[in-house]
Motif scaffolding. Structure first.
Motif, mmCIF file in Angstrom:
data_model
loop_
_atom_site.group_PDB
_atom_site.id
_atom_site.type_symbol
_atom_site.label_atom_id
_atom_site.label_comp_id
_atom_site.label_asym_id
_atom_site.label_seq_id
_atom_site.Cartn_x
_atom_site.Cartn_y
_atom_site.Cartn_z
ATOM 1 N N GLY A 27 22.591 27.043 -38.285
ATOM 2 C CA GLY A 27 21.593 27.633 -39.165
ATOM 3 C C GLY A 27 21.100 28.995 -38.706
ATOM 4 N N SER A 28 20.914 29.161 -37.405
ATOM 5 C CA SER A 28 20.430 30.461 -36.913
ATOM 6 C C SER A 28 21.450 31.548 -37.231
ATOM 7 N N ASP A 76 16.724 29.818 -47.643
ATOM 8 C CA ASP A 76 17.167 29.183 -46.407
ATOM 9 C C ASP A 76 17.292 27.685 -46.690
ATOM 10 N N LYS A 85 23.604 22.480 -41.048
ATOM 11 C CA LYS A 85 23.238 21.052 -40.961
ATOM 12 C C LYS A 85 24.108 20.148 -41.857
#
Ligand SMILES: Cc1ncc(COP(=O)(O)O)c(C=O)c1O
Length: 454
Positions: free
Chosen positions: A113-114, A253, A282
């Motif tokens: 995710g980052s 997001d 995820k």
């Protein structure tokens, strides 16, 4: 083996490294379906789905077989200029097909995710360079928002604890108030009025900075790590309308909300909104192999592909962009998500679970709010219901509730003063009953043991 001693070598993410800090650690040895087992053999329902990500459950034979097949065929190759492998194209096609109603045309991959957020921020700026408005560099985001831990994602994040030790952060990041009915600066409890306050603030902030300096607005469709904050139903559509008037991009997001967690395939789709850029991770690979993705609609794709000079050159990417094992795992996971219609299951079982948790509010002085959407839910613990004063996380009450639930065979997660649930989307109704029943018992135990806090 004494696993508690072994902690010494390993700095756990998101934990205190202070000398003498000896919080006991749950060491998970095995997983199967919606359950995990610790090293001592205790079986626990995985009410946190790993870390909001094990959406299809543990140990799925279809996913393991896909990874093994890919491992036999090709365990790694890169995807930089002029090189690829079949699986990365398969997954890119699959994702564009899944999100064609959002007009998603292009995808870039990372490892989580980052990466997905950092890529989105950089490519949003590149879009504006290509579109001939390079002064649009700033980002608007929400307080309590969590967007990962890279410097860009940290900078737009709306919780100071992630900022304190790591500054100075990126300039030009502006946080707005969160559309949170339970706690907001206006003391507003009416969803319609709250949206009006938020929209007025958004207009004011854009007016102050000048739309010509703002690249994008970034937010989670339902805020996860920041406290499980579900906005009023029309908030996102109203935001989109303001952004459109000012030409500002919308970045959703969807790292937690993507692939069904809130009860629809995308959280933004659930709100009836189409973003320009999607950040995904995820659930895309459900924890089997790390993967993140950033997707772009035709507005972005065309501008960059037709950008003058260097603005069409993508100087961004990772060694593991489109890792073959991650792509193979993702394709198998997405088969399961679609075949078992997991977004619909999350909506159905999540609604049941929320209904069962809501009475905890009346039953316990310390439970100030119970909220959720789909299979992301939380209890908000307070010292005083009237003032809604959050319970001091330092007192460790939420952690004790999570621990009491764990001893009864259900894993939930304490985040500050919240007890958070994000189980696999394969959760059954009887497992939802088990979570609700166990949390009630855990609260009873902790309130009995700490009556002054309760
Ligand atoms: C909304 C959101 N964005 C980004 C991230 C960062 O993802 P990762 O931890 O995979 O880097 C997270 C992680 O929880 C998240 O919840």
């Amino acid at each position: 083996m004494d696993y508690q001693k072994r902690q010494k070598r390993f700095w756990h993410p998101m934990s205190s490294a202070a000398a003498g800090h000896t919080a006991p650690t749950v060491v998970i040895a095995r997983g199967d379906g919606n359950y995990v087992w610790d090293v001592e053999g205790h079986r626990m329902l995985d009410g946190v789905g790993g870390l909001w990500n094990v959406n299809v459950g543990h140990n799925r034979p279809e996913v393991k077989a896909a990874i093994a097949r890919q491992m036999d065929e090709l365990s790694y190759y890169q995807t930089f200029d002029g090189v690829a492998h079949p699986r990365v194209y398969d997954l890119a096609d699959r994702l564009c097909e899944m999100f064609k109603q959002e007009d998603m045309q292009r995808v870039m991959f990372g490892s989580g995710g980052s990466d997905a957020v950092e890529t989105a921020l950089k490519m949003a700026r590149q879009y504006w360079v290509a579109a001939g408005q390079p002064s649009r560099t700033k980002f608007l985001s929400l307080r309590n928002g969590y967007h990962g831990v890279h410097v860009g994602g940290t900078s737009i994040g709306g919780n100071g604890v992630y900022h304190y030790n790591h500054g100075p952060l990126l300039p030009g990041c502006v946080q707005l108030d969160t559309p949170w009915l339970y706690r907001n600066p206006w003391g507003c409890e009416d969803p319609q009025q709250l949206v009006e306050h938020c929209i007025r603030q958004l207009e004011e902030v854009i007016g102050f900075h000048g739309a010509q300096t703002i690249a994008a607005f970034v937010a989670e469709p339902v805020q996860g790590a920041g406290g499980l904050i579900v906005p009023p139903a029309d908030y996102w559509q109203r935001v989109r309308a303001v952004l459109d008037r000012h030409g500002i991009l919308l970045i959703a997001d969807e790292v937690v909300t993507g692939f069904g967690r809130t009860g629809s395939m995308l959280g933004s789709r659930g709100w009836g909104v189409v973003a320009d850029i999607l950040c995904l991770a995820k659930g895309i690979s459900a924890g089997y192999v790390p993967l993140g993705a950033t997707m772009y609609n035709s507005r972005i794709a065309q501008a960059i592909e037709q950008g003058e000079g260097f603005s069409s050159v993508i100087m961004h990417g990772y060694t593991y962009s489109g890792h073959p094992l991650a792509c193979a795992a993702s394709l198998a996971v997405l088969d399961i998500v679609e075949a078992e219609d997991l977004p619909a299951n999350a909506a159905r079982v999540g609604r049941d679970l929320l209904e069962q948790l809501l009475p905890l509010k009346a039953g316990f002085e310390t439970v100030g709010d119970v909220r959720g959407k789909g299979l992301m839910l939380a209890l908000d613990l307070v010292t005083d219901k009237e003032s809604r004063t959050p319970l001091d996380p330092g007192k460790g009450f939420a952690a004790r509730v999570a621990d009491a639930a764990r001893r009864r065979g259900v894993l939930v997660r304490a985040i500050a003063n919240k007890v958070v649930m994000s189980p696999p989307l394969t959760l059954t109704p009887s497992e939802a009953d088990l979570i609700a029943h166990t949390l009630r018992e855990a609260l009873q135990e902790c309130c009995r043991d700490s009556p002054s806090i309760a």
